[in-house]
Design an enzyme around this catalytic site. Sequence first.
Site, PDB file in Angstrom:
ATOM      1  N   LEU A  11       0.813  -1.221   0.000  1.00  0.00           N
ATOM      2  CA  LEU A  11       0.000   0.000   0.000  1.00  0.00           C
ATOM      3  C   LEU A  11       0.850   1.276   0.000  1.00  0.00           C
ATOM      4  CD1 LEU A  11      -2.864  -1.150   2.375  1.00  0.00           C
ATOM      5  CD2 LEU A  11      -2.940  -0.895  -0.115  1.00  0.00           C
ATOM      6  N   ASN A  33      -0.445  -4.938   3.740  1.00  0.00           N
ATOM      7  CA  ASN A  33       0.847  -4.265   3.653  1.00  0.00           C
ATOM      8  C   ASN A  33       1.728  -4.767   4.783  1.00  0.00           C
ATOM      9  OD1 ASN A  33       2.268  -2.018   2.167  1.00  0.00           O
ATOM     10  ND2 ASN A  33       2.587  -1.361   4.269  1.00  0.00           N
ATOM     11  N   LYS A  76       8.222  -2.887  -3.698  1.00  0.00           N
ATOM     12  CA  LYS A  76       9.506  -2.486  -4.285  1.00  0.00           C
ATOM     13  C   LYS A  76      10.094  -3.656  -5.073  1.00  0.00           C
ATOM     14  CE  LYS A  76      13.648  -0.222  -2.515  1.00  0.00           C
ATOM     15  NZ  LYS A  76      13.558   1.050  -3.216  1.00  0.00           N
ATOM     16  N   ASN A 103       8.023  -2.699 -11.012  1.00  0.00           N
ATOM     17  CA  ASN A 103       9.001  -2.579 -12.106  1.00  0.00           C
ATOM     18  C   ASN A 103      10.089  -3.641 -11.958  1.00  0.00           C
ATOM     19  OD1 ASN A 103       8.080  -0.571 -13.751  1.00  0.00           O
ATOM     20  ND2 ASN A 103       9.137   1.072 -12.664  1.00  0.00           N
ATOM     21  N   SER A 129       2.201   1.462 -16.032  1.00  0.00           N
ATOM     22  CA  SER A 129       2.841   2.764 -16.233  1.00  0.00           C
ATOM     23  C   SER A 129       1.916   3.904 -15.820  1.00  0.00           C
ATOM     24  CB  SER A 129       3.228   2.918 -17.698  1.00  0.00           C
ATOM     25  OG  SER A 129       3.880   4.146 -17.878  1.00  0.00           O
ATOM     26  N   GLY A 130       2.482   5.093 -15.798  1.00  0.00           N
ATOM     27  CA  GLY A 130       1.648   6.284 -15.576  1.00  0.00           C
ATOM     28  C   GLY A 130       1.779   6.875 -14.196  1.00  0.00           C
ATOM     29  N   LYS A 183       7.851  -2.962 -20.642  1.00  0.00           N
ATOM     30  CA  LYS A 183       7.807  -1.811 -19.715  1.00  0.00           C
ATOM     31  C   LYS A 183       9.213  -1.206 -19.581  1.00  0.00           C
ATOM     32  CE  LYS A 183       6.193   1.011 -16.532  1.00  0.00           C
ATOM     33  NZ  LYS A 183       7.130   1.353 -15.542  1.00  0.00           N
ATOM     34  N   HIS A 186       9.842   0.767 -22.632  1.00  0.00           N
ATOM     35  CA  HIS A 186       9.037   1.993 -22.485  1.00  0.00           C
ATOM     36  C   HIS A 186       9.815   3.018 -21.651  1.00  0.00           C
ATOM     37  CE1 HIS A 186       6.547   4.453 -19.808  1.00  0.00           C
ATOM     38  NE2 HIS A 186       5.675   4.548 -20.788  1.00  0.00           N
ATOM     39  N   GLU A 190      11.338   6.571 -22.574  1.00  0.00           N
ATOM     40  CA  GLU A 190      10.970   7.729 -21.728  1.00  0.00           C
ATOM     41  C   GLU A 190      12.232   8.543 -21.382  1.00  0.00           C
ATOM     42  OE1 GLU A 190       8.438   6.628 -18.341  1.00  0.00           O
ATOM     43  OE2 GLU A 190       9.710   7.868 -17.082  1.00  0.00           O
ATOM     44  N   TYR A 191      13.311   7.846 -21.032  1.00  0.00           N
ATOM     45  CA  TYR A 191      14.583   8.528 -20.723  1.00  0.00           C
ATOM     46  C   TYR A 191      15.022   9.382 -21.915  1.00  0.00           C
ATOM     47  CZ  TYR A 191      16.202   6.225 -16.362  1.00  0.00           C
ATOM     48  OH  TYR A 191      16.371   5.806 -15.062  1.00  0.00           O
ATOM     49  N   LYS A 261      16.245   5.460 -11.452  1.00  0.00           N
ATOM     50  CA  LYS A 261      15.958   4.263 -10.653  1.00  0.00           C
ATOM     51  C   LYS A 261      16.437   2.990 -11.324  1.00  0.00           C
ATOM     52  CE  LYS A 261      12.248   5.494  -7.541  1.00  0.00           C
ATOM     53  NZ  LYS A 261      10.811   5.315  -7.263  1.00  0.00           N
TER      54      LYS A 261
HETATM   55  P1  NBP Z   1       7.820   1.433  -3.497  1.00  0.00           P
HETATM   56  O1  NBP Z   1       8.567   0.956  -4.679  1.00  0.00           O
HETATM   57  O2  NBP Z   1       8.324   2.596  -2.761  1.00  0.00           O
HETATM   58  O3  NBP Z   1       7.665   0.198  -2.471  1.00  0.00           O
HETATM   59  C1  NBP Z   1       7.021   0.368  -1.256  1.00  0.00           C
HETATM   60  C2  NBP Z   1       6.187  -0.851  -0.927  1.00  0.00           C
HETATM   61  O4  NBP Z   1       7.009  -2.018  -0.906  1.00  0.00           O
HETATM   62  C3  NBP Z   1       5.566  -0.716   0.459  1.00  0.00           C
HETATM   63  O5  NBP Z   1       4.292  -1.290   0.440  1.00  0.00           O
HETATM   64  C4  NBP Z   1       6.534  -1.524   1.305  1.00  0.00           C
HETATM   65  O6  NBP Z   1       5.982  -1.993   2.498  1.00  0.00           O
HETATM   66  C5  NBP Z   1       6.822  -2.648   0.378  1.00  0.00           C
HETATM   67  N1  NBP Z   1       7.976  -3.455   0.777  1.00  0.00           N
HETATM   68  C6  NBP Z   1       9.297  -3.146   0.823  1.00  0.00           C
HETATM   69 BR1  NBP Z   1       9.996  -1.498   0.440  1.00  0.00          BR
HETATM   70  N2  NBP Z   1      10.061  -4.147   1.234  1.00  0.00           N
HETATM   71  C7  NBP Z   1       9.213  -5.142   1.473  1.00  0.00           C
HETATM   72  C8  NBP Z   1       9.393  -6.452   1.945  1.00  0.00           C
HETATM   73  N3  NBP Z   1      10.602  -6.947   2.209  1.00  0.00           N
HETATM   74  N4  NBP Z   1       8.305  -7.222   2.110  1.00  0.00           N
HETATM   75  C9  NBP Z   1       7.085  -6.749   1.839  1.00  0.00           C
HETATM   76  N5  NBP Z   1       6.838  -5.508   1.387  1.00  0.00           N
HETATM   77  C10 NBP Z   1       7.887  -4.719   1.203  1.00  0.00           C
HETATM   78  O7  NBP Z   1       6.271   1.693  -3.869  1.00  0.00           O
HETATM   79  P2  NBP Z   1       5.618   2.374  -5.164  1.00  0.00           P
HETATM   80  O8  NBP Z   1       6.310   3.631  -5.530  1.00  0.00           O
HETATM   81  O9  NBP Z   1       4.162   2.389  -4.906  1.00  0.00           O
HETATM   82  O10 NBP Z   1       5.915   1.310  -6.324  1.00  0.00           O
HETATM   83  C11 NBP Z   1       5.484  -0.038  -6.282  1.00  0.00           C
HETATM   84  C12 NBP Z   1       6.040  -0.753  -7.503  1.00  0.00           C
HETATM   85  O11 NBP Z   1       5.548  -0.110  -8.681  1.00  0.00           O
HETATM   86  C13 NBP Z   1       7.567  -0.687  -7.609  1.00  0.00           C
HETATM   87  O12 NBP Z   1       8.061  -1.847  -8.192  1.00  0.00           O
HETATM   88  C14 NBP Z   1       7.805   0.488  -8.533  1.00  0.00           C
HETATM   89  O13 NBP Z   1       9.029   0.409  -9.204  1.00  0.00           O
HETATM   90  C15 NBP Z   1       6.625   0.349  -9.481  1.00  0.00           C
HETATM   91  N6  NBP Z   1       6.216   1.596 -10.138  1.00  0.00           N
HETATM   92  C16 NBP Z   1       6.229   2.767  -9.451  1.00  0.00           C
HETATM   93  C17 NBP Z   1       5.822   3.937 -10.091  1.00  0.00           C
HETATM   94  C18 NBP Z   1       5.800   5.254  -9.352  1.00  0.00           C
HETATM   95  O14 NBP Z   1       5.559   6.276 -10.010  1.00  0.00           O
HETATM   96  N7  NBP Z   1       6.012   5.279  -8.038  1.00  0.00           N
HETATM   97  C19 NBP Z   1       5.392   3.874 -11.417  1.00  0.00           C
HETATM   98  C20 NBP Z   1       5.361   2.650 -12.070  1.00  0.00           C
HETATM   99  C21 NBP Z   1       5.776   1.509 -11.415  1.00  0.00           C
HETATM  100  P3  NBP Z   1       6.150  -1.143   3.868  1.00  0.00           P
HETATM  101  O15 NBP Z   1       5.065  -0.120   3.820  1.00  0.00           O
HETATM  102  O16 NBP Z   1       5.976  -2.135   4.918  1.00  0.00           O
HETATM  103  O17 NBP Z   1       7.522  -0.512   3.840  1.00  0.00           O
END
Ligand code: NBP
Length: 478
Positions: A11, A33, A76, A103, A129-130, A183, A186, A190-191, A261
Amino acid sequence: MAKADIGLWGLAVMGENLVLNMESKGFTVAVFNRTTQKTKDFAEGKAKGKNIIPAYEVKDFIASLSKPRKVMLMVKAGKPVDMVIEQILPYLEKGDLIIDGGNSHFPDTIRRCSQIEGKGLLYIGTGVSGGEEGALKGPSIMPGGSEKAYAMAESIFTKISAKVDGRPCCTYIGDNGAGHYVKMVHNGIEYSDMQLICEAYYLMKNALGMSAEQMHKTFADWNKGDLDSYLIEITADILSKKDPVTGNPLVEMILDKAGQKGTGSWASQSALALGVAVPTIAEAVFARCISAVKDERLAASKQLSGPSGKYTGDKAEFITAIHDALYASKICSYAQGFALMAAAAKEYSWKPNFGRIAMIWRGGCIIRAQFLRRIKEAFDHKSDLANLLLDPYFKQIVQNAQPNWRKVIITAAELGIPVPAFSSALNYYDSYRTERLSANMIQAQRDYFGAHTYERLDRKGVFHTEWLAPPQLKNELF
Ligand code: NBP
């Protein structure tokens, strides 16, 4: 209590927004979460009164799902994905589906897919994405896995995805890591899109001395034509934003040190491994790397000299030239990205539909742009198109842009203004269109120092020369 249609673990921004998106489309979603306080906060905040079931134990989370179960992970990328899979597997059964929406690096997805399918479960690795807005309002979704796995998730994916002309920005990409590969490409594109826009901005500012307001108007204008895209639109917006503290354009108060990243670098690494030329994508990654050594650049700027000054010709003409250089370079960068996907498809036995990939990038993602329709048309016209530059529409655009494209790069070199992505794109174009390159000399050098052999233009076979053997060259057929 009614069971949930899908469970989502993770979450943070992406997960929360995807859950709200799914719920708004009529799905009941169970959420979990690692840090339970976040689940509590979500349940009592944004999720309150909605068809969202919070769970605080893994066992309860899985028990709240209807069968066959679907569990989506938005954590993550890297180790956390494996750790979560390990925790949920004991509660899942054959036929259940795990979806990784983060990702993840595609080799990890290939590995996980094989491990999980080996246990009789189904697995999808999907690009989403997005950013957070896309997750909430409709992302572009790029799923990879078996067709059986995709069939289980299709209705949720297509309902929550962005729509363009009423069509969902989601299509099945191919087996195992195909979705995460697409992805990754993509993100590589984007870069380069971002770097090319930065170079256009930098030339306007430094070669032409344009104000932020003037640049804002130019980008807003460009957004009504061929370059119409999300990244051009936000660039125009950024240039109009004032810093509340100093009153200066906010962008001019931001440290010129780019973060990353890793997905751009993964795309470049994969291209190197497959032997595919993606110089503009890689150059965009390197441009971020060189920006990051700000302290070193600061010191070097005091010691290393070069030309400086402003463009003295017609300003309006030069702005048009920058526009043309940007469009032609962008086409080269997409040509590289699609060539990379084609090589990967061959290597990993995927069968992606490139026209459909272009279509699902038209909405809900960072590189969304009108011109993606042209890419779809190019692949509709010739599904096995070797390179986008060979498509009649793109060929003509690049042909028309050439004089201006070259003028911009020459001017930048004369003024000492770095334009690495513009230049690498033009070099890609010039290399790709050249019948005889300089690689004959490379082959001769390799054969000279390492007996690596070479082929000849006039005869079939593999040859080696004793380059120092007097008095004349001795060719031996292997
Ligand atoms: P983050 O990439 O910052 O990850 C945070 C989440 O991962 C939290 O829910 C955290 O739980 C959980 N987590 C971690 Br850190 N270590 C963990 C573990 N050992 N066991 C279980 N849960 C764990 O979150 P996000 O930015 O929402 O991105 C999520 C995914 O989507 C990533 O792979 C990211 O690369 C991808 N993505 C992100 C974007 C963007 O714009 N942010 C866009 C497209 C794709 P916690 O709350 O307990 O720490």
